[in-house]
Design a protein around this motif. Structure first.
Motif, PDB file in Angstrom:
ATOM      1  N   ASP A  66      39.542  34.712  46.662  1.00 46.38           N
ATOM      2  CA  ASP A  66      38.499  34.914  47.665  1.00 46.38           C
ATOM      3  C   ASP A  66      37.142  34.805  46.977  1.00 46.38           C
ATOM      4  O   ASP A  66      37.052  34.471  45.782  1.00 46.38           O
ATOM      5  N   LEU A  67      36.072  35.095  47.680  1.00 47.58           N
ATOM      6  CA  LEU A  67      34.733  34.906  47.110  1.00 47.58           C
ATOM      7  C   LEU A  67      34.349  35.995  46.119  1.00 47.58           C
ATOM      8  O   LEU A  67      33.313  35.893  45.461  1.00 47.58           O
ATOM      9  N   ASN A  68      35.178  37.022  45.998  1.00 45.60           N
ATOM     10  CA  ASN A  68      34.974  38.035  44.957  1.00 45.60           C
ATOM     11  C   ASN A  68      35.754  37.723  43.690  1.00 45.60           C
ATOM     12  O   ASN A  68      35.705  38.487  42.724  1.00 45.60           O
ATOM     13  N   GLY A  69      36.499  36.618  43.695  1.00 45.59           N
ATOM     14  CA  GLY A  69      37.309  36.261  42.535  1.00 45.59           C
ATOM     15  C   GLY A  69      38.675  36.909  42.510  1.00 45.59           C
ATOM     16  O   GLY A  69      39.405  36.789  41.521  1.00 45.59           O
ATOM     17  N   GLU A  70      39.063  37.598  43.597  1.00 46.09           N
ATOM     18  CA  GLU A  70      40.392  38.202  43.674  1.00 46.09           C
ATOM     19  C   GLU A  70      41.428  37.125  43.968  1.00 46.09           C
ATOM     20  O   GLU A  70      41.267  36.339  44.907  1.00 46.09           O
ATOM     21  N   ILE A  71      42.497  37.076  43.171  1.00 49.46           N
ATOM     22  CA  ILE A  71      43.497  36.025  43.301  1.00 49.46           C
ATOM     23  C   ILE A  71      44.407  36.309  44.493  1.00 49.46           C
ATOM     24  O   ILE A  71      45.007  37.370  44.600  1.00 49.46           O
ATOM     25  N   LEU A  72      44.506  35.306  45.377  1.00 49.02           N
ATOM     26  CA  LEU A  72      45.315  35.434  46.589  1.00 49.02           C
ATOM     27  C   LEU A  72      46.694  34.816  46.401  1.00 49.02           C
ATOM     28  O   LEU A  72      47.678  35.287  46.973  1.00 49.02           O
ATOM     29  N   ALA A  73      46.778  33.741  45.647  1.00 47.06           N
ATOM     30  CA  ALA A  73      48.042  33.048  45.389  1.00 47.06           C
ATOM     31  C   ALA A  73      47.853  32.188  44.151  1.00 47.06           C
ATOM     32  O   ALA A  73      46.736  31.738  43.858  1.00 47.06           O
ATOM     33  N   HIS A  74      48.927  31.955  43.415  1.00 50.31           N
ATOM     34  CA  HIS A  74      48.796  31.132  42.221  1.00 50.31           C
ATOM     35  C   HIS A  74      50.141  30.537  41.851  1.00 50.31           C
ATOM     36  O   HIS A  74      51.194  31.010  42.281  1.00 50.31           O
ATOM     37  N   ARG A  75      50.087  29.496  41.032  1.00 44.24           N
ATOM     38  CA  ARG A  75      51.302  28.851  40.532  1.00 44.24           C
ATOM     39  C   ARG A  75      51.035  28.348  39.114  1.00 44.24           C
ATOM     40  O   ARG A  75      49.955  27.832  38.819  1.00 44.24           O
ATOM     41  N   ARG A  76      52.039  28.489  38.260  1.00 45.65           N
ATOM     42  CA  ARG A  76      51.904  28.123  36.855  1.00 45.65           C
ATOM     43  C   ARG A  76      53.153  27.379  36.404  1.00 45.65           C
ATOM     44  O   ARG A  76      54.258  27.690  36.852  1.00 45.65           O
ATOM     45  N   VAL A 160      38.093  27.815  27.161  1.00 45.45           N
ATOM     46  CA  VAL A 160      37.729  29.088  26.537  1.00 45.45           C
ATOM     47  C   VAL A 160      36.557  29.732  27.286  1.00 45.45           C
ATOM     48  O   VAL A 160      36.491  30.956  27.414  1.00 45.45           O
ATOM     49  N   ASN A 161      35.653  28.921  27.797  1.00 49.97           N
ATOM     50  CA  ASN A 161      34.543  29.473  28.577  1.00 49.97           C
ATOM     51  C   ASN A 161      35.039  30.170  29.838  1.00 49.97           C
ATOM     52  O   ASN A 161      34.580  31.269  30.184  1.00 49.97           O
ATOM     53  N   ILE A 162      35.983  29.547  30.542  1.00 47.58           N
ATOM     54  CA  ILE A 162      36.446  30.196  31.769  1.00 47.58           C
ATOM     55  C   ILE A 162      37.306  31.421  31.443  1.00 47.58           C
ATOM     56  O   ILE A 162      37.301  32.392  32.194  1.00 47.58           O
ATOM     57  N   LEU A 163      38.015  31.397  30.313  1.00 50.47           N
ATOM     58  CA  LEU A 163      38.751  32.596  29.896  1.00 50.47           C
ATOM     59  C   LEU A 163      37.785  33.735  29.581  1.00 50.47           C
ATOM     60  O   LEU A 163      38.060  34.899  29.896  1.00 50.47           O
ATOM     61  N   ALA A 164      36.661  33.403  28.955  1.00 43.54           N
ATOM     62  CA  ALA A 164      35.660  34.426  28.662  1.00 43.54           C
ATOM     63  C   ALA A 164      35.125  35.041  29.951  1.00 43.54           C
ATOM     64  O   ALA A 164      34.973  36.272  30.054  1.00 43.54           O
ATOM     65  N   LEU A 165      34.838  34.214  30.949  1.00 45.76           N
ATOM     66  CA  LEU A 165      34.358  34.733  32.239  1.00 45.76           C
ATOM     67  C   LEU A 165      35.404  35.610  32.909  1.00 45.76           C
ATOM     68  O   LEU A 165      35.097  36.684  33.439  1.00 45.76           O
ATOM     69  N   GLY A 166      36.667  35.153  32.888  1.00 46.17           N
ATOM     70  CA  GLY A 166      37.730  35.918  33.519  1.00 46.17           C
ATOM     71  C   GLY A 166      38.001  37.238  32.819  1.00 46.17           C
ATOM     72  O   GLY A 166      38.222  38.266  33.464  1.00 46.17           O
ATOM     73  N   GLU A 167      37.980  37.220  31.483  1.00 46.82           N
ATOM     74  CA  GLU A 167      38.211  38.448  30.709  1.00 46.82           C
ATOM     75  C   GLU A 167      37.092  39.454  30.941  1.00 46.82           C
ATOM     76  O   GLU A 167      37.343  40.653  31.124  1.00 46.82           O
ATOM     77  N   GLY A 331      42.192  32.746  33.304  1.00 48.65           N
ATOM     78  CA  GLY A 331      41.594  31.420  33.411  1.00 48.65           C
ATOM     79  C   GLY A 331      41.324  31.028  34.853  1.00 48.65           C
ATOM     80  O   GLY A 331      40.267  30.456  35.166  1.00 48.65           O
ATOM     81  N   ILE A 332      42.271  31.322  35.748  1.00 47.97           N
ATOM     82  CA  ILE A 332      42.065  31.039  37.171  1.00 47.97           C
ATOM     83  C   ILE A 332      40.877  31.824  37.696  1.00 47.97           C
ATOM     84  O   ILE A 332      39.994  31.291  38.379  1.00 47.97           O
ATOM     85  N   ARG A 333      40.840  33.114  37.359  1.00 48.69           N
ATOM     86  CA  ARG A 333      39.739  33.974  37.823  1.00 48.69           C
ATOM     87  C   ARG A 333      38.397  33.474  37.281  1.00 48.69           C
ATOM     88  O   ARG A 333      37.406  33.410  38.008  1.00 48.69           O
ATOM     89  N   GLY A 334      38.369  33.113  35.990  1.00 46.92           N
ATOM     90  CA  GLY A 334      37.125  32.631  35.404  1.00 46.92           C
ATOM     91  C   GLY A 334      36.652  31.336  36.023  1.00 46.92           C
ATOM     92  O   GLY A 334      35.448  31.146  36.262  1.00 46.92           O
ATOM     93  N   ALA A 335      37.581  30.412  36.306  1.00 49.25           N
ATOM     94  CA  ALA A 335      37.208  29.146  36.941  1.00 49.25           C
ATOM     95  C   ALA A 335      36.630  29.389  38.329  1.00 49.25           C
ATOM     96  O   ALA A 335      35.647  28.747  38.739  1.00 49.25           O
TER      97      ALA A 335
END
Length: 363
Positions: A66-76, A160-167, A331-335
């Motif tokens: 969602d627009l707060n960065g909360e993950i609604l669904a994912h696949r890996r 690594v940048n998006i991992l930093a944002l997500g972390e 990574g998903i959250r950071g992206a």
């Protein structure tokens, strides 16, 4: 009106536009202090979704937030980045569409798409530039390829940048100065200073994997000495076939002395470069991520050993060096957060409320 200095009519017009765009929703009326109760509005994080994509050397992950960065669904899934851009990105698009369908959302509800890839990226164009472990990706126009399926903006950055944002968002929201080190197939750093991700002039900030290690023999860079494949090559039983990263981790877990020492030595090599970064950037927290960083405490011990000895005392006085705790979805959250920072800016909101993007009507 108090915050902005705008007139009541200007505030009302702006609020009405945001309500029509579904970025705000009415909430319960506030307590009355006499006369008509005040009406309240709140940010509507469910009005749209963001597609976050995290691509590594050997995995791919796609998620909806969602627009707060909360993950609604994912696949890996296990995915070799060396397959090339078109097969990998086709899987990303197919997966994104599948997740949208499963979650009952349409393409028109997508605010934007964020993509992290394991190599240097020119952030302004979204093109990888001579990525060492991404054959066939050099100069490939990722946004152009993906906008054949989605009309919304596509932002691309180093993984690594998006991992930093997500972390930071998930674990260290109050930390403004953070250094994220990923140790996996490659080695890289994400730099957050003053609460802002630092990409540098061309987007190559944090590329520590190709820095020459001071104590190395000859011109040898950090990635060649201390990455997962480098450790696997050192532990090769026949001197030809390297161990996989998982095999290295398994040997460390059963207490293999040679593997433990190899990991600790790799940590010391990484610590040589991190100690310089700590003295220059003065972060309060250094997070060690990637499959090796999360799984191998001996590697972190080697990093700490050198950093606390080499970096200047003032920089290490209150420094934390810790394993990543953001999980596989960081990574998903950071992206997604990267997209949110861009698409929820003042100028982007002006475009959105003008009718450039229409949200669903039933939210």
């Amino acid at each position: 009106m108090r915050e902005t200095g705008l007139a009541r009519t200007s505030v009302s017009e702006r609020l009405n536009s945001l309500l029509e765009a579904r970025l705000l929703v009415p909430t319960s009326d506030g307590a009355s202090s006499g006369g008509r109760p005040p009406s309240r509005v709140a940010f509507n994080a469910a009005s749209r979704v963001v597609i976050g994509v995290d691509l590594g050397a050997t995995h791919g992950a796609v998620g909806l937030t969602d627009l707060n960065g909360e993950i609604l669904a994912h696949r890996r899934k296990a995915l070799e980045i060396s397959r090339g851009p078109e097969p990998v990105l086709t899987w990303v698009l197919d997966t994104a569409n599948s997740l949208l369908d499963e979650h009952g959302r349409s393409n028109e509800e997508v605010l934007g798409i964020g993509v992290g890839v394991p190599g240097p990226v020119q952030h302004s164009t979204g093109m990888p530039i001579r990525p060492p472990i991404m054959p066939g990706w050099d100069g490939f126009d990722i946004p152009k390829f993906m906008t054949q399926e989605f009309s919304q903006p596509v932002l691309v950055d180093n993984d690594v940048n998006i991992l930093a944002l997500g972390e930071k968002a998930a674990v260290w929201p109050s930390v403004d100065d953070l250094l994220f080190i990923k140790v996996a197939t490659g080695i890289g750093a994400g730099v957050i200073a003053g609460g802002v991700l630092q990409r540098g002039a061309q987007g190559s900030a944090g590329d520590i994997g190709h820095v020459q290690v001071p104590h190395g023999v000859g011109e040898i860079d950090l990635e060649t000495m201390a990455s997962g494949p480098a450790i696997g090559a050192m532990l090769s039983p026949d001197g030809v076939t390297p161990l996989t990263t998982q095999q290295v981790i398994d040997r460390i877990r059963i207490g293999d002395a040679e593997a433990i020492e190899a990991a600790r030595a790799a940590g010391r090599s990484i610590g040589e470069i991190v100690s310089i970064c700590v003295s220059v950037l003065n972060p309060t927290t250094v997070v060690i991520g990637g499959v090796m960083g999360i799984s191998v405490e001996e590697l972190i011990a080697g990093i700490r050993e050198v950093v606390y000895r080499r970096a200047i005392p003032l920089a290490t006085q209150h420094l934390n060096i810790v394993p990543a705790r953001g999980g596989q979805d960081a990574g998903i959250r950071g992206a997604a957060l990267m997209v949110g920072e861009d698409r929820l800016s003042a100028s982007a909101i002006d475009e959105l409320v003008s009718g450039a993007a229409q949200p669903r009507s039933d939210l």
